[in-house]
Design a protein around this motif. Structure first.
Motif, mmCIF file in Angstrom:
data_model
loop_
_atom_site.group_PDB
_atom_site.id
_atom_site.type_symbol
_atom_site.label_atom_id
_atom_site.label_comp_id
_atom_site.label_asym_id
_atom_site.label_seq_id
_atom_site.Cartn_x
_atom_site.Cartn_y
_atom_site.Cartn_z
ATOM 1 N N ASP A 314 0.832 -1.215 0.000
ATOM 2 C CA ASP A 314 0.000 0.000 0.000
ATOM 3 C C ASP A 314 0.861 1.257 0.000
ATOM 4 O OD1 ASP A 314 -2.376 -1.337 -0.104
ATOM 5 O OD2 ASP A 314 -2.663 -1.393 2.068
ATOM 6 N N ALA A 315 2.016 1.216 0.670
ATOM 7 C CA ALA A 315 2.908 2.377 0.656
ATOM 8 C C ALA A 315 3.437 2.648 -0.742
ATOM 9 C CB ALA A 315 4.063 2.154 1.631
ATOM 10 N N VAL A 316 3.788 1.585 -1.471
ATOM 11 C CA VAL A 316 4.259 1.762 -2.850
ATOM 12 C C VAL A 316 3.120 2.238 -3.745
ATOM 13 C CG1 VAL A 316 5.180 0.544 -4.860
ATOM 14 C CG2 VAL A 316 6.148 0.113 -2.607
ATOM 15 N N ARG A 317 1.918 1.765 -3.497
ATOM 16 C CA ARG A 317 0.768 2.243 -4.286
ATOM 17 C C ARG A 317 0.507 3.722 -4.036
ATOM 18 N NH1 ARG A 317 -2.610 -3.296 -3.327
ATOM 19 N NH2 ARG A 317 -1.966 -4.341 -5.263
ATOM 20 N N SER A 318 0.744 4.180 -2.812
ATOM 21 C CA SER A 318 0.586 5.618 -2.548
ATOM 22 C C SER A 318 1.646 6.414 -3.288
ATOM 23 C CB SER A 318 0.667 5.878 -1.044
ATOM 24 O OG SER A 318 1.979 5.697 -0.563
ATOM 25 N N LEU A 319 2.862 5.858 -3.405
ATOM 26 C CA LEU A 319 3.886 6.506 -4.221
ATOM 27 C C LEU A 319 3.449 6.585 -5.673
ATOM 28 C CD1 LEU A 319 7.235 4.932 -2.937
ATOM 29 C CD2 LEU A 319 6.475 7.282 -2.649
ATOM 30 N N ALA A 320 2.834 5.507 -6.160
ATOM 31 C CA ALA A 320 2.384 5.479 -7.552
ATOM 32 C C ALA A 320 1.340 6.553 -7.817
ATOM 33 C CB ALA A 320 1.821 4.094 -7.883
ATOM 34 N N LEU A 321 0.437 6.769 -6.858
ATOM 35 C CA LEU A 321 -0.590 7.798 -7.042
ATOM 36 C C LEU A 321 0.003 9.199 -7.069
ATOM 37 C CD1 LEU A 321 -3.372 6.384 -4.678
ATOM 38 C CD2 LEU A 321 -3.340 6.346 -7.185
ATOM 39 N N GLU A 322 1.096 9.403 -6.317
ATOM 40 C CA GLU A 322 1.716 10.725 -6.252
ATOM 41 C C GLU A 322 2.682 10.984 -7.399
ATOM 42 O OE1 GLU A 322 3.584 10.766 -2.476
ATOM 43 O OE2 GLU A 322 1.703 10.664 -1.339
ATOM 44 N N SER A 323 3.100 9.935 -8.110
ATOM 45 C CA SER A 323 4.102 10.099 -9.167
ATOM 46 C C SER A 323 3.507 10.781 -10.399
ATOM 47 C CB SER A 323 4.663 8.728 -9.563
ATOM 48 O OG SER A 323 5.565 8.846 -10.642
ATOM 49 N N ARG A 324 4.364 11.521 -11.126
ATOM 50 C CA ARG A 324 3.932 12.146 -12.383
ATOM 51 C C ARG A 324 3.869 11.126 -13.514
ATOM 52 N NH1 ARG A 324 7.949 16.074 -11.027
ATOM 53 N NH2 ARG A 324 9.147 15.446 -12.861
ATOM 54 N N LEU A 325 4.473 9.963 -13.327
ATOM 55 C CA LEU A 325 4.446 8.923 -14.347
ATOM 56 C C LEU A 325 3.236 8.021 -14.155
ATOM 57 C CD1 LEU A 325 8.228 7.896 -14.209
ATOM 58 C CD2 LEU A 325 7.161 9.606 -15.684
ATOM 59 N N GLN A 326 2.959 7.207 -15.181
ATOM 60 C CA GLN A 326 1.908 6.198 -15.075
ATOM 61 C C GLN A 326 2.533 4.954 -14.437
ATOM 62 O OE1 GLN A 326 -0.097 5.492 -18.833
ATOM 63 N NE2 GLN A 326 0.254 7.615 -19.477
ATOM 64 N N VAL A 327 2.265 4.761 -13.167
ATOM 65 C CA VAL A 327 2.897 3.681 -12.409
ATOM 66 C C VAL A 327 1.865 2.605 -12.115
ATOM 67 C CG1 VAL A 327 4.205 3.061 -10.352
ATOM 68 C CG2 VAL A 327 4.515 5.324 -11.390
ATOM 69 N N GLN A 328 2.182 1.380 -12.531
ATOM 70 C CA GLN A 328 1.317 0.225 -12.241
ATOM 71 C C GLN A 328 2.035 -0.660 -11.228
ATOM 72 O OE1 GLN A 328 0.417 -2.200 -15.644
ATOM 73 N NE2 GLN A 328 -0.648 -3.759 -14.453
ATOM 74 N N VAL A 329 1.322 -1.044 -10.182
ATOM 75 C CA VAL A 329 1.900 -1.859 -9.112
ATOM 76 C C VAL A 329 1.218 -3.216 -9.105
ATOM 77 C CG1 VAL A 329 2.354 -2.052 -6.637
ATOM 78 C CG2 VAL A 329 2.403 0.201 -7.747
ATOM 79 N N THR A 330 1.998 -4.275 -9.226
ATOM 80 C CA THR A 330 1.494 -5.645 -9.067
ATOM 81 C C THR A 330 2.216 -6.260 -7.880
ATOM 82 O OG1 THR A 330 3.149 -6.547 -10.600
ATOM 83 C CG2 THR A 330 1.022 -5.899 -11.523
ATOM 84 N N ALA A 331 1.518 -7.081 -7.108
ATOM 85 C CA ALA A 331 2.119 -7.618 -5.887
ATOM 86 C C ALA A 331 1.515 -8.966 -5.544
ATOM 87 C CB ALA A 331 1.927 -6.642 -4.717
ATOM 88 N N ASN A 332 2.347 -9.803 -4.958
ATOM 89 C CA ASN A 332 1.898 -11.077 -4.397
ATOM 90 C C ASN A 332 2.704 -11.295 -3.124
ATOM 91 O OD1 ASN A 332 0.852 -13.575 -3.858
ATOM 92 N ND2 ASN A 332 2.064 -14.640 -5.416
ATOM 93 N N LEU A 333 2.231 -10.671 -2.043
ATOM 94 C CA LEU A 333 2.932 -10.706 -0.767
ATOM 95 C C LEU A 333 1.966 -11.238 0.276
ATOM 96 C CD1 LEU A 333 5.842 -9.829 -0.173
ATOM 97 C CD2 LEU A 333 4.950 -7.674 0.690
ATOM 98 N N PRO A 334 2.086 -12.527 0.633
ATOM 99 C CA PRO A 334 1.091 -13.121 1.537
ATOM 100 C C PRO A 334 1.115 -12.549 2.943
ATOM 101 C CG PRO A 334 2.903 -14.647 1.106
ATOM 102 C CD PRO A 334 3.088 -13.504 0.172
ATOM 103 N N ALA A 335 2.225 -11.990 3.369
ATOM 104 C CA ALA A 335 2.322 -11.377 4.697
ATOM 105 C C ALA A 335 3.367 -10.270 4.613
ATOM 106 C CB ALA A 335 2.685 -12.417 5.761
ATOM 107 N N ARG A 336 3.651 -9.634 5.732
ATOM 108 C CA ARG A 336 4.571 -8.500 5.733
ATOM 109 C C ARG A 336 5.975 -8.914 6.151
ATOM 110 N NH1 ARG A 336 1.920 -3.346 8.637
ATOM 111 N NH2 ARG A 336 4.008 -2.587 8.106
#
Length: 434
Positions: A314-336
């Protein structure tokens, strides 16, 4: 991945049929044999150079001769790695030396005291005897099989040249016995192709025992790695503290000081000029808003609340929303992962997105976050013009140093014209956060 963290022996690539695999293994074995033959000469040249150090001028010969021997040993390691048996380089780092006699002596001293030098010498002496014979057995089987297939047509001159000719267990005395030898030769060729991968694997294991780092060398390099990464972490922490102090001093602290001065001026003007007081209070309110924003930015730079509360993805997705580029985030992280690993990965992605925005000319970025093989794997790919590398700036070097503290690795693929892919691997365990 750090040296010694995983087994050196990896499964060989599957999927080839026995015929193709046999020819490939046979060719590699023949290459290894001739490489070992070259290593024998290089080792003897190096020994002669070492003996000449007593006369002085050998000091200038030894580094080059040993470098040539190490090149042949590394070539053997790479060939052995293609069989599935990985061999890491065991050499100690070369010391920083000056020129002249003193520098030459220090180089030779480092070579003489490095146990890997003498293990290379031992390997070179075995390269065309013990290990060399294993490497060439499949090719010898091929040549012998072809000779057997030719015997039905050339057996008479062969028998005349070598009285008492035998082919395996068959005495060649007549045309019939020559045909039997030819049949055996026809069988020997596929047998050689079948056994070639297995013989080469045995050769690789023997080579591994000669050329792989010893337990002492592994421990020494591990200690050196930990000492270096500890120094990097201490330097990085000190630089981070200085940055926070500077930001507080030049930002929020200066604004708070200005607010105090304006409030003092407003207090002195309260009875005489209420309009001026109103203006000062409005400016003070704006300054307090800016100071609060700077403090929030500073907190985000230390450890973003979204990272602590919602995790890396979610932190990286928030970076993607703030970036001037078109950032797509894919993830498969079962835990932290552990908080420290999350923080290192997050700030690495921050730096990579900043590089892509400033330098790459990219429009789209793909961030992929996975957990595999007991490691957090993050890749950042952009469609920019490429040409990125560790030597091109301190940003990627800083990421590499940050990851090294966790035994992490940084891989860069950035051909000119793009795309650029930066891959991060951080060994870690996942934890279920409350």
């Amino acid at each position: 991945m750090t040296e010694g963290s995983h087994s050196d022996v990896q499964p060989a690539r599957q999927g080839r049929n026995w015929f193709t695999a046999g020819w490939i293994a046979m060719g590699r074995g023949l290459t290894m044999f001739f490489l070992g033959l070259l290593a024998v000469f290089l080792a003897w040249f190096a020994i002669v150079g070492m003996s000449l150090t007593l006369l002085g001028f050998g000091l200038f010969l030894v580094p080059g001769l040993v470098a040539a021997l190490r090149w042949s040993a590394n070539a053997q390691r790479r060939l052995t790695g293609k069989t599935g048996v990985r061999i890491a380089e065991p050499y100690a780092p070369a010391p920083r030396t000056e020129g002249g006699w003193k520098g030459a002596w220090r180089k030779c001293e480092a070579i003489f005291t490095d146990s890997a030098t003498w293990r290379d010498m031992l390997w070179a002496q075995c390269a065309v005897t013990v290990t060399g014979l294993f490497a060439i057995i499949p090719f010898a089987s091929l040549v012998h099989g072809l000779f057997g297939m030719l015997l039905p047509f050339i057996w008479e001159p062969v028998v005349q040249a070598w009285d008492g000719t035998w082919y395996m267990f068959v005495p060649v005395r007549s045309q019939d016995s020559a045909w039997i030898a030819g049949g055996l030769g026809l069988l020997e060729i596929p047998v050689g192709l079948l056994i070639a991968p297995y013989v080469l694997r045995l050769h690789a294991r023997i080579t591994h025992s000669l050329l792989a780092p010893t337990a002492k060398a592994r421990m020494g390099r591990r200690v050196e790695h930990l000492a270096r990464t500890r120094t990097d972490v201490v330097d990085s922490s000190a630089a981070e503290i200085r940055r926070i102090e500077r930001d507080l001093h030049d930002g929020a602290q200066a604004r708070l000081l200005a607010m105090g001065m304006k409030l003092g001026a407003a207090e002195s003007l309260l009875d005489e000029n209420p309009e001026a007081v109103r203006t000062l209070l409005a400016e003070t309110r704006d300054a307090s808003v800016r100071a609060l924003e700077e403090l929030r930015d500073l907190v985000r730079g230390i450890h973003p609340p979204v990272l602590a509360d919602r995790g890396l993805v979610d932190a990286v997705r928030s970076l993607a929303l703030e970036s001037r580029l078109q950032v797509q985030v894919t993830a498969n992280l079962p835990a932290r992962p552990e908080p420290a690993v999350e923080s290192a990965a997050y700030f690495a992605v921050c730096e990579l997105l900043a590089n892509a925005t400033k330098h790459s000319g990219a429009r789209r970025v793909l961030v992929d976050i996975q957990y595999r093989a007991n490691a957090l794997a993050v890749s950042v790919t952009d469609d920019g013009h490429g040409g990125a590398g560790l030597e091109s700036g301190s940003g990627l070097q800083g990421v590499q140093r940050r990851l090294a503290a966790f035994d992490g690795t940084l891989g860069i693929s950035s051909p000119v014209g793009g795309p650029t892919t930066v891959s991060l691997q951080i060994p870690c365990a996942l934890t279920v956060m409350p």
